[in-house]
Design an enzyme around this catalytic site. Structure first.
Site, PDB file in Angstrom:
ATOM      1  N   ASP A 220       0.861  -1.177   0.000  1.00  0.00           N
ATOM      2  CA  ASP A 220       0.000   0.000   0.000  1.00  0.00           C
ATOM      3  C   ASP A 220       0.900   1.230   0.000  1.00  0.00           C
ATOM      4  O   ASP A 220       2.009   1.189   0.541  1.00  0.00           O
ATOM      5  CB  ASP A 220      -0.899   0.015   1.234  1.00  0.00           C
ATOM      6  CG  ASP A 220      -1.993  -1.039   1.192  1.00  0.00           C
ATOM      7  OD1 ASP A 220      -2.391  -1.435   0.087  1.00  0.00           O
ATOM      8  OD2 ASP A 220      -2.448  -1.449   2.271  1.00  0.00           O
TER       9      ASP A 220
ATOM     10  N   ASP B 145      -6.970  -1.518  -4.454  1.00  0.00           N
ATOM     11  CA  ASP B 145      -8.060  -1.188  -3.529  1.00  0.00           C
ATOM     12  C   ASP B 145      -8.995  -0.157  -4.141  1.00  0.00           C
ATOM     13  O   ASP B 145     -10.222  -0.252  -4.014  1.00  0.00           O
ATOM     14  CB  ASP B 145      -7.494  -0.640  -2.213  1.00  0.00           C
ATOM     15  CG  ASP B 145      -6.602  -1.630  -1.481  1.00  0.00           C
ATOM     16  OD1 ASP B 145      -6.785  -2.847  -1.671  1.00  0.00           O
ATOM     17  OD2 ASP B 145      -5.713  -1.177  -0.736  1.00  0.00           O
TER      18      ASP B 145
END
Length: 186
Positions: free
Chosen positions: A145, A159
């Site tokens: 991330d 995401d």
């Protein structure tokens, strides 16, 4: 006279009108799903490779003051870092989502649904790739991330694709549009 009518296209009594074969709408929608999925997947994969190569073990990069920064984070859990002990379960869920989308694609005649499912598929594949190929091991890998808005969880483009696809599915459902292209009023 009957021969002349047959030549110019007037049906004779007893001739049944044959329906025109429809264009293969399903193939075009499956192609759209695949194109969207591949674009989402490649964008996610490319950004994660760049983040690991250039940003990991480096200080965060401020993009918009304190509102947005890029920061490399390895997330073994689900969204918002929840469920770190259930990485294998998330891997199974992602694989299941992919199977469901592939099965649903056979009945796909709606372009908006193709886009939504393509986003879900590309995002699921992106995070599943991390789960399979990143450390600490197969089916236990941590997702990379890097998009870090202020006062919010760190996330990635996979995401983002999943959330956008999910929102689009909710909107399509509220409008009554089914994946097969039919519209229903409830």
């Amino acid at each position: 006279m009957a021969e002349a009518e047959r030549i110019i296209g007037t049906p004779e009594v007893g001739d049944e009108a044959q329906p025109e074969p429809e264009a293969p709408r399903g193939r075009r929608r499956i192609a759209a799903l695949l194109v969207v999925a591949v674009i989402a997947y490649l964008l996610d994969l490319g950004t994660k490779l760049a983040v690991v190569a250039k940003l990991e073990h480096q200080p965060p990069i401020r993009i918009i003051g304190d509102l947005l920064r890029f920061e490399a984070v390895r997330n073994p859990g689900a969204a918002f870092g929840f469920g770190e002990a259930f990485t294998i379960l998330f891997t199974v869920i992602a694989a299941s989502v992919i199977v469901v989308i592939v099965r649903l694609a056979r009945k796909l005649y709606s372009l908006p649904w193709a886009i939504a499912l393509g986003l879900l598929l590309g995002g699921a594949l992106g995070n599943l790739t991390d789960r399979i190929f990143r450390s600490p091991g197969v089916f236990r890998g941590a997702v990379v991330d890097f998009i870090a808005p202020a006062h919010f969880a760190v996330f990635n483009l996979a995401d983002t694709a999943i959330v956008c696809g999910g929102i689009l599915i909710v909107l399509l459902s509220f409008r009554g549009l089914d994946p097969d292209g039919t519209v229903h009023k409830d």
